[in-house]
Design a protein around this motif. Sequence first.
Motif, short mmCIF file in Angstrom:
data_model
loop_
_atom_site.label_atom_id
_atom_site.label_comp_id
_atom_site.label_asym_id
_atom_site.label_seq_id
_atom_site.Cartn_x
_atom_site.Cartn_y
_atom_site.Cartn_z
N ILE A 116 -28.33 -72.82 58.44
CA ILE A 116 -27.89 -72.84 59.83
C ILE A 116 -28.74 -71.88 60.66
CG2 ILE A 116 -25.96 -72.27 61.36
CD1 ILE A 116 -24.07 -73.23 59.20
N ASP A 117 -29.03 -70.72 60.11
CA ASP A 117 -29.78 -69.69 60.83
C ASP A 117 -31.18 -70.16 61.19
OD1 ASP A 117 -30.24 -67.20 61.97
OD2 ASP A 117 -31.04 -66.37 60.12
N TRP A 118 -31.75 -71.07 60.41
CA TRP A 118 -33.13 -71.49 60.63
C TRP A 118 -33.26 -72.91 61.17
CZ3 TRP A 118 -37.60 -68.70 60.34
CH2 TRP A 118 -37.49 -67.42 59.79
N CYS A 119 -32.28 -73.78 60.90
CA CYS A 119 -32.50 -75.20 61.18
C CYS A 119 -31.47 -75.85 62.08
CB CYS A 119 -32.57 -75.97 59.85
SG CYS A 119 -33.85 -75.40 58.72
N ASP A 120 -30.36 -75.21 62.36
CA ASP A 120 -29.35 -75.82 63.21
C ASP A 120 -29.74 -75.58 64.68
OD1 ASP A 120 -26.76 -76.03 64.78
OD2 ASP A 120 -26.09 -76.68 62.80
N GLU A 121 -30.19 -76.64 65.35
CA GLU A 121 -30.74 -76.50 66.69
C GLU A 121 -29.70 -76.01 67.69
OE1 GLU A 121 -33.78 -76.69 67.59
OE2 GLU A 121 -34.57 -77.30 65.64
N GLU A 122 -28.50 -76.54 67.64
CA GLU A 122 -27.48 -76.14 68.60
C GLU A 122 -27.10 -74.68 68.42
OE1 GLU A 122 -22.99 -77.50 70.05
OE2 GLU A 122 -24.23 -78.83 68.82
N TYR A 123 -26.98 -74.25 67.16
CA TYR A 123 -26.66 -72.84 66.92
C TYR A 123 -27.79 -71.95 67.42
CZ TYR A 123 -26.11 -68.43 64.46
OH TYR A 123 -26.01 -67.10 64.17
N LEU A 124 -29.03 -72.34 67.18
CA LEU A 124 -30.17 -71.54 67.62
C LEU A 124 -30.22 -71.44 69.15
CD1 LEU A 124 -32.94 -72.79 65.16
CD2 LEU A 124 -31.63 -70.68 65.04
N GLN A 125 -29.88 -72.53 69.83
CA GLN A 125 -29.89 -72.49 71.29
C GLN A 125 -28.81 -71.55 71.83
OE1 GLN A 125 -29.48 -76.54 72.57
NE2 GLN A 125 -31.52 -77.15 71.84
N ARG A 126 -27.62 -71.60 71.24
CA ARG A 126 -26.55 -70.73 71.71
C ARG A 126 -26.86 -69.26 71.40
NH1 ARG A 126 -20.74 -73.13 70.23
NH2 ARG A 126 -20.20 -71.23 71.36
N ARG A 127 -27.47 -69.01 70.25
CA ARG A 127 -27.84 -67.64 69.92
C ARG A 127 -28.93 -67.14 70.86
NH1 ARG A 127 -30.46 -66.59 64.16
NH2 ARG A 127 -32.21 -67.47 65.28
N SER A 128 -29.89 -67.99 71.18
CA SER A 128 -30.96 -67.61 72.09
C SER A 128 -30.41 -67.34 73.49
CB SER A 128 -32.03 -68.70 72.13
OG SER A 128 -33.04 -68.40 73.05
N ALA A 129 -29.44 -68.15 73.93
CA ALA A 129 -28.85 -67.93 75.24
C ALA A 129 -28.10 -66.60 75.29
CB ALA A 129 -27.90 -69.08 75.58
N TYR A 130 -27.41 -66.26 74.21
CA TYR A 130 -26.71 -64.98 74.17
C TYR A 130 -27.71 -63.83 74.21
CZ TYR A 130 -24.37 -60.97 72.09
OH TYR A 130 -23.91 -59.69 71.84
N ARG A 131 -28.80 -63.95 73.48
CA ARG A 131 -29.79 -62.86 73.48
C ARG A 131 -30.43 -62.70 74.86
NH1 ARG A 131 -34.55 -61.31 69.19
NH2 ARG A 131 -35.42 -59.62 70.43
N SER A 132 -30.73 -63.81 75.52
CA SER A 132 -31.33 -63.70 76.85
C SER A 132 -30.37 -63.02 77.81
CB SER A 132 -31.69 -65.10 77.36
OG SER A 132 -32.64 -65.72 76.51
N GLU A 133 -29.10 -63.33 77.68
CA GLU A 133 -28.10 -62.70 78.55
C GLU A 133 -27.99 -61.21 78.29
OE1 GLU A 133 -23.25 -62.92 79.29
OE2 GLU A 133 -24.26 -64.42 78.05
#
Length: 307
Positions: A116-133
């Motif tokens: 999930i940490d490397w290949c789940d696209e939806e999870y990666l997008q939500r994690r990236s959005a949280y980091r940007s915020e």
Amino acid sequence: MRQFALAVLVSAVTAAVYGPVALLWWRRARVRSRTLRLVAAVELEPYHAALLRQEATGAAAAELLLGGYLRIDEEGAAFLTEQGRDPDRTPAHPIPAALLEAVRRHDPEPVSIGWIDWCDEEYLQRRSAYRSERDAVLPVLPRMPDGQGNVLLTCLTCVGIALVTLFWLLAAALLVTGRPHGLREWALTVVAALGLAALLSAAKAGRAVREHTECGDPLGDLVRSAPHPAFAALDEERRTLVLRSGADLDRWRGADTVVQEETDEDDDEDDDAWLDEKVWWEDAYEYRASDEDEPDAAPGAAPASSG
């Protein structure tokens, strides 16, 4: 007269050399003080710190494990519990909530946290959005002046070192060859000698200024100061399971494994069908060729009977 001129020139050159060193110390001290003040005012959210350490997914898995949302077996496969399957129960923080939804998308197939940490696209997008915020909240730290990358400053420094070295050699030669007379000339000679000695220590003084005004990486030290509370709350056995599942990037792929297996089976069936079709056409070709190779029968002759 020589001693007086040497004392004045050496003092002027020494002041010209140590002036930039003092200015560098003043600028770096200000930057260091401002940087430490900005970092001291930062209130770093635990998941943001874990994300900066590349440990946010493991921390989220630890929170889900402690909350009873999932379990991880000895081989690193993660499964939902009854509580984890309940759509009305979701962690409040966006990172563990996104991880729980990712595991739910693969349920009932087992999936690893690393996949999930490397290949789940939806999870990666939500994690990236949280980091940007969260990154937008961090202060912009001032850059420490070091002169690196400034070609003009580097060239001027090299020319200055060459000129100061040449001046030092000439002044030392004049100072040694001169014979002072009287207390006044001896005093001027001592002043010139001290100036030349100070010039020899200019490079060492510059390094000392950089060492004493270096602030290091205070923000990085703050990020690495403590592990995530959820991960720290795990016992040794469950911590090992979380790390094992996080390191598995290919074995447990959840629903993606099923899709891949079905695709492989479909490919095998297509290959078998193609081979069957190929054999049928080859048989038809051989049958047709055998008919063409038979000599034409005489008109009116009865067809040959087999056997």
